[in-house]
Design a protein around this motif. Sequence first.
Motif, short mmCIF file in Angstrom:
data_model
loop_
_atom_site.label_atom_id
_atom_site.label_comp_id
_atom_site.label_asym_id
_atom_site.label_seq_id
_atom_site.Cartn_x
_atom_site.Cartn_y
_atom_site.Cartn_z
N THR A 188 19.09 -33.67 33.28
CA THR A 188 19.33 -34.32 31.99
C THR A 188 18.28 -35.36 31.64
OG1 THR A 188 20.78 -35.91 33.08
CG2 THR A 188 21.82 -33.99 32.08
N ASN A 189 17.60 -35.93 32.64
CA ASN A 189 16.57 -36.93 32.35
C ASN A 189 15.20 -36.29 32.11
OD1 ASN A 189 15.80 -36.15 34.91
ND2 ASN A 189 15.94 -38.18 35.80
N SER B 276 22.68 -37.24 38.59
CA SER B 276 22.15 -38.52 38.13
C SER B 276 23.01 -39.16 37.03
CB SER B 276 20.71 -38.36 37.63
OG SER B 276 20.68 -37.58 36.46
N VAL B 277 23.88 -38.39 36.38
CA VAL B 277 24.70 -38.93 35.30
C VAL B 277 26.20 -38.73 35.51
CG1 VAL B 277 22.91 -38.68 33.57
CG2 VAL B 277 24.49 -36.82 33.92
#
Length: 73
Positions: free
Chosen positions: A17-18, A42-43
């Motif tokens: 997502t990043n 990460s999220v």
Amino acid sequence: MKQDTHPDYHAIDVKLTNGDVVKMKSTWGAEGDQLSLDIDPSVHPAWTGGSTRLMDSGGRVSKFKKKYEGLGF
């Protein structure tokens, strides 16, 4: 052992997502395809330790708490 019973295991690119791209082995897609994730470690709150919020849709949480208020919730 039977031939051709297992799926092809090959390298793909996984887009987080990043925006980071990670090479992984998978049976998804074809060699070199890119899989874009909507949610990754990460999220996601399970890995980030995010706060747990209750979504009170239509007063359901309030109704539940009122119904069982004497039981120590």
